[in-house]
Motif scaffolding. Structure first.
Motif, mmCIF file in Angstrom:
data_model
loop_
_atom_site.group_PDB
_atom_site.id
_atom_site.type_symbol
_atom_site.label_atom_id
_atom_site.label_comp_id
_atom_site.label_asym_id
_atom_site.label_seq_id
_atom_site.Cartn_x
_atom_site.Cartn_y
_atom_site.Cartn_z
ATOM 1 N N ARG A 1 0.831 -1.178 0.090
ATOM 2 C CA ARG A 1 -0.087 0.070 -0.139
ATOM 3 C C ARG A 1 0.760 1.335 0.112
ATOM 4 N NH1 ARG A 1 -3.398 -2.655 4.049
ATOM 5 N NH2 ARG A 1 -4.876 -3.660 2.979
ATOM 6 N N LEU A 2 2.051 1.301 0.712
ATOM 7 C CA LEU A 2 2.864 2.527 0.674
ATOM 8 C C LEU A 2 3.389 2.557 -0.539
ATOM 9 C CD1 LEU A 2 4.534 1.966 4.348
ATOM 10 C CD2 LEU A 2 2.847 3.588 3.591
ATOM 11 N N ILE A 3 3.836 1.590 -1.513
ATOM 12 C CA ILE A 3 4.533 2.057 -2.821
ATOM 13 C C ILE A 3 3.786 1.792 -4.021
ATOM 14 C CG2 ILE A 3 6.863 1.535 -1.593
ATOM 15 C CD1 ILE A 3 6.637 -1.192 -2.766
ATOM 16 N N ASP A 4 2.408 1.442 -3.596
ATOM 17 C CA ASP A 4 1.744 0.918 -4.886
ATOM 18 C C ASP A 4 1.075 2.343 -5.380
ATOM 19 O OD1 ASP A 4 -0.208 0.106 -6.675
ATOM 20 O OD2 ASP A 4 -1.644 -0.475 -5.305
ATOM 21 N N ILE A 5 1.843 2.559 -6.665
ATOM 22 C CA ILE A 5 1.534 3.880 -7.498
ATOM 23 C C ILE A 5 -0.192 3.824 -7.882
ATOM 24 C CG2 ILE A 5 1.905 5.043 -9.368
ATOM 25 C CD1 ILE A 5 4.961 4.580 -9.095
ATOM 26 N N GLU A 6 -0.498 2.763 -8.096
ATOM 27 C CA GLU A 6 -2.026 2.939 -8.571
ATOM 28 C C GLU A 6 -2.907 2.928 -7.315
ATOM 29 O OE1 GLU A 6 -2.531 -1.118 -10.732
ATOM 30 O OE2 GLU A 6 -0.522 -0.576 -11.691
ATOM 31 N N ALA A 7 -2.393 2.778 -6.396
ATOM 32 C CA ALA A 7 -3.254 2.809 -5.014
ATOM 33 C C ALA A 7 -4.497 2.178 -5.089
ATOM 34 C CB ALA A 7 -3.594 4.565 -4.706
ATOM 35 N N VAL A 8 -4.210 0.989 -5.281
ATOM 36 C CA VAL A 8 -5.420 -0.255 -5.589
ATOM 37 C C VAL A 8 -6.322 -0.133 -4.364
ATOM 38 C CG1 VAL A 8 -5.991 -2.721 -5.901
ATOM 39 C CG2 VAL A 8 -4.293 -1.544 -7.231
ATOM 40 N N ALA B 1 3.197 7.263 -3.086
ATOM 41 C CA ALA B 1 3.876 5.975 -3.761
ATOM 42 C C ALA B 1 4.716 6.799 -4.616
ATOM 43 C CB ALA B 1 2.682 5.081 -4.066
ATOM 44 N N THR B 2 4.387 7.398 -5.579
ATOM 45 C CA THR B 2 5.249 8.284 -6.450
ATOM 46 C C THR B 2 6.345 8.512 -6.110
ATOM 47 O OG1 THR B 2 3.137 8.492 -8.000
ATOM 48 C CG2 THR B 2 5.296 9.946 -8.535
ATOM 49 N N ILE B 3 6.355 9.390 -4.919
ATOM 50 C CA ILE B 3 7.613 10.011 -4.309
ATOM 51 C C ILE B 3 8.441 8.880 -3.741
ATOM 52 C CG2 ILE B 3 8.145 11.339 -2.002
ATOM 53 C CD1 ILE B 3 5.737 13.110 -2.736
ATOM 54 N N LEU B 4 7.936 7.836 -3.185
ATOM 55 C CA LEU B 4 8.737 6.854 -2.717
ATOM 56 C C LEU B 4 9.343 6.044 -3.866
ATOM 57 C CD1 LEU B 4 6.417 5.553 0.274
ATOM 58 C CD2 LEU B 4 8.617 6.407 0.594
ATOM 59 N N ASN B 5 8.739 6.040 -4.917
ATOM 60 C CA ASN B 5 9.293 5.324 -5.976
ATOM 61 C C ASN B 5 10.251 5.961 -6.614
ATOM 62 O OD1 ASN B 5 7.963 2.602 -6.875
ATOM 63 N ND2 ASN B 5 6.526 3.530 -5.845
ATOM 64 N N ASN B 6 10.168 7.354 -6.549
ATOM 65 C CA ASN B 6 11.287 8.194 -7.385
ATOM 66 C C ASN B 6 12.349 8.151 -6.542
ATOM 67 O OD1 ASN B 6 9.644 8.873 -9.469
ATOM 68 N ND2 ASN B 6 8.585 10.870 -8.707
ATOM 69 N N ARG B 7 12.300 8.379 -5.100
ATOM 70 C CA ARG B 7 13.327 8.261 -4.211
ATOM 71 C C ARG B 7 14.180 7.139 -4.271
ATOM 72 N NH1 ARG B 7 13.493 11.422 0.357
ATOM 73 N NH2 ARG B 7 13.888 9.659 1.693
ATOM 74 N N ASN B 8 13.402 5.872 -4.484
ATOM 75 C CA ASN B 8 14.170 4.491 -4.503
ATOM 76 C C ASN B 8 13.916 3.917 -5.798
ATOM 77 O OD1 ASN B 8 14.708 4.348 -1.471
ATOM 78 N ND2 ASN B 8 12.388 5.033 -1.677
ATOM 79 N N ASN C 1 19.351 5.279 -0.575
ATOM 80 C CA ASN C 1 19.276 6.651 0.077
ATOM 81 C C ASN C 1 20.521 6.711 0.821
ATOM 82 O OD1 ASN C 1 16.644 7.857 -0.642
ATOM 83 N ND2 ASN C 1 16.069 5.771 0.031
ATOM 84 N N ASN C 2 21.291 5.318 1.058
ATOM 85 C CA ASN C 2 22.564 5.253 1.758
ATOM 86 C C ASN C 2 22.414 5.872 3.191
ATOM 87 O OD1 ASN C 2 25.174 4.552 2.151
ATOM 88 N ND2 ASN C 2 26.025 6.286 1.173
#
Length: 187
Positions: A63-70, A84-91, A182-183
């Protein structure tokens, strides 16, 4: 940055996103602990309990990383997509979740509705529940529904199978990417 819900200041955003990333790492730790406890459990009920806990924690990561927010509520969907978009872009490189995790999520969250549907059907089938290990001792020619069964690393939940090892590996890989991308020594 042009975030609608989350901070646009990079320092503030980093602070907030580290909380989410830390939660993903915490859930990974809990998944590993439940896997250990599952392997040490002495009764089918406790084994299934730990298997379901693994699914529960993995679903939160999803749920935290799901860009579709199913799974997001309609009123929270835009916020969930942004997070989710921010988390995926950061990682970069977060792998897609096991397909079976998406399939089992709804049945798990609405177990009572599935049980009601089964119980109130015009001809409820035999049911199999809390089975660990080999085949159940019911004739193959009798229609049956499997509520909860673990055979090897395969959990069957409401006639849907999920490979727990695949789920555990997926969450571990997500955490590896978060930690490497993110080291950060904070984990």
């Amino acid at each position: 940055m042009n975030n609608q819900f989350f901070p646009n200041d990079e320092e503030e955003l980093n602070f907030v996103m580290r909380i989410y990333e830390g939660e993903i790492n915490t859930r990974n730790d809990w998944i590993k602990e439940n896997a250990r406890l599952l392997n040490e459990a002495k009764s089918a009920s406790i084994v299934i309990n730990h298997a379901m806990a693994i699914i529960n924690h993995a679903m939160l990561v999803l749920r935290l990383i799901d860009i579709e927010a199913v799974g997001a509520r309609l009123k929270d969907k835009e916020k969930a997509i942004e997070r989710a978009t921010i988390l995926n872009n950061r990682n970069q490189g977060i792998p897609k979740p096991p397909k079976t995790l998406r399939n089992i999520r709804n049945d798990y969250e609405h177990f009572e509705a599935r049980l009601d549907k089964w119980a109130t059907s015009s001809n409820p089938s035999m049911y199999i529940d809390l089975i660990v290990g080999g085949e159940e001792f019911i004739f193959d020619n009798i229609p049956k529904d499997t509520f909860r069964k673990l055979e090897g690393s395969n959990l069957t939940f409401w006639n849907t199978k999920i490979d727990l090892q695949e789920v555990i590996n997926w969450v571990e890989e997500v955490c590896k990417i978060i930690n490497e991308s993110n080291n950060r020594a904070r984990f």
